[in-house]
Design an enzyme around this catalytic site. Sequence first.
Site, PDB file in Angstrom:
ATOM      1  CG  ASP B  10      -0.215  -0.135   2.667  1.00 24.40           C
ATOM      2  OD1 ASP B  10       1.115  -0.713   2.756  1.00 24.40           O
ATOM      3  OD2 ASP B  10      -0.707   0.170   3.643  1.00 24.40           O
ATOM      4  CG  HIS B 241       6.995   0.305  10.231  1.00 27.54           C
ATOM      5  ND1 HIS B 241       7.375  -0.297  11.584  1.00 27.54           N
ATOM      6  CD2 HIS B 241       6.958   1.657  10.261  1.00 27.54           C
ATOM      7  CE1 HIS B 241       7.100   0.837  12.292  1.00 27.54           C
ATOM      8  NE2 HIS B 241       6.660   1.909  11.777  1.00 27.54           N
TER       9      HIS B 241
END
Lengths: 309, 317
Positions: B10, B241
């Site tokens: 995303d 991340h």
Amino acid sequence: MTKRRFIIDTDTASDDAVAILMALEWPDVQVDAITMVFGNMPIEQGGINARYTVELCGQETPVYQGTARPLLREPYYAEFFHGSDGMGEMHYPPPKRPLAGMDAVNELVRRFREAPGEITLITLGPLTNIALALSLEPKMAEWVKECYIMGGAACTVGNITPAAEYNIWCDPEAARMVFHSGMKIMMVGWEHCRGEANLDDEEMAMVYGFGTERAKFAMDCNQSALKASREWLGDPGLGLPDPMTMAIALNRDVCTRSSMHYVDVACDELTRGMTVVDELGVTNKEPNIEVCWEIDPVLWKETLYQTLR
Amino acid sequence: MPKKLLIDTDPGVDDAMAILFALNSPELDLVGLTTIYGNVYVEQATENALRILEFAGRRDVPVAQGAAKPLLTPLEGVAHFVHGSDGLGETRQPPPTGEAVDQPAAEFIVETIIANPGEVTLMPVGPLTNIAIAVELDPRIVDNVAQVVIMGGAATVNGNVNPAAEANIWGDPHAADIVFGAGWPLTMVGLDVTMQIVMDATYLDALKEAGGRTAAYIHDITRFYLDFHRRIHGLGGLHTHDPSAVAYAIDPTLFATIRGGMRVLTEGIAAGMTLMDRRGEWYGEHAWTGRPPVDVCVEVDAERLLALYLERIVAAP
């Protein structure tokens, strides 16, 4: 005559078989495909039962295998209700034709995409295949002309728990996805096959008296269900929830009262699979489901008999 | 032979950082990107995936668009406040010229894995909706995938949406519970490790200084993201991340893992929480009984990981 087009999603045991038979025998309906889902039976046995039914009717409707498990839950089959073969321990010979494919979900998307607004969907089992098809292709919701769901219990008792009807209870998350998909849905709860809608001994004898192979099949394969209906549900005769739903899809007049409501599906443990119908509109939420409230028992039975004579 | 890698993403600033990391690592062969809502809406995710590939000169890598919303819960919004309204740190890049393939992401995932049995590393770095649909569509992918490496979750630390939940898992907890229970070789690279790896302003400046246009691109897109970390976490750097999942695929020895069954809470105040059976031995049965064990990263050699990332991006064109 252009026929109305149906696709049936089913976990074929005995009452599903009768519902399939009704659609196959109805003069102005053509069944494009049958998609299998786990439920009453493990997926393989359901597919065997569906194909046997198709062949008994002398048809070649393709049968596709679909999802073998609920999205998040463990499967819970209903042999205790329909018999170990799902067909009242009749142990019919295996079907002659193979499955048409193993990808029911893609097949659903493909078929509705090719004929948007033209095909009616009838679901007779847990809603796992349909939920997945809608997730894969959200436009499915617009492509389905209308969907008749055998499932739920509108403001009444369930049949697998006090709160829930079996099909919805099997995969409540899938049901919730389908109910909120925007698809045009009529929910036909299991309660409509009870009471006056049950077939009593006299009526079952009359059906056998039709003397057709179909009539004999429809009654024979439901012998385990009849026993369970009486002993387990305490009903007077044979309840046929899937054929009832199919009768409405075939002949809309069988449903004599319906209205639009906001309906959600409970997913927590105590009320798992409960179809919570906002009958009074107290949530102020946009209605998403047409709920069937009343049926005409005489017309229902006449619709059934018409396909068995 | 490089590992075939399929990233479900995303994008997302750290997604872009991860994709560029993968594209510039010889151990990995990026065979596709599938997109998902999360940091941005799915249409934007698809656009950004195409943009990043075009920037890298890799139009040959197919992009398939995925789900626009979670399985059951409504989409609660996207993380524009973290990644900028364009998802790429308000860098306002021109629209891509290419297009996504005409196939839903879940189908693309199934086809890619089935066509390459035992070879594909599936790496979801957003909400797990596409992955859950794929595994339900064709459970054979469980036995045919090489491994699943997930960026998401928080097994031994607080979440980042609320004390219970990490954003990707919180995005679709039902899908996550399906994916963690599917029974495939799965490694979770979650907040337990990603928040230990901080790229500070000095590091990002050094990256730009030493590298070429890829390094400069990463420097650009991280300005807004860095500012978010400063405002919310009082941190002079950003948490690494999504690139950490890529790092795991390149070199798992960067991490130490623990193993156990995982459940994802789907309802209530802790919806989206990854709750792991870290004990294994119990007196009775419960909701973790019989869950297939998964590996969860709990320690990381942050210094070595940061050096690896720097090396690959600096060496990139």
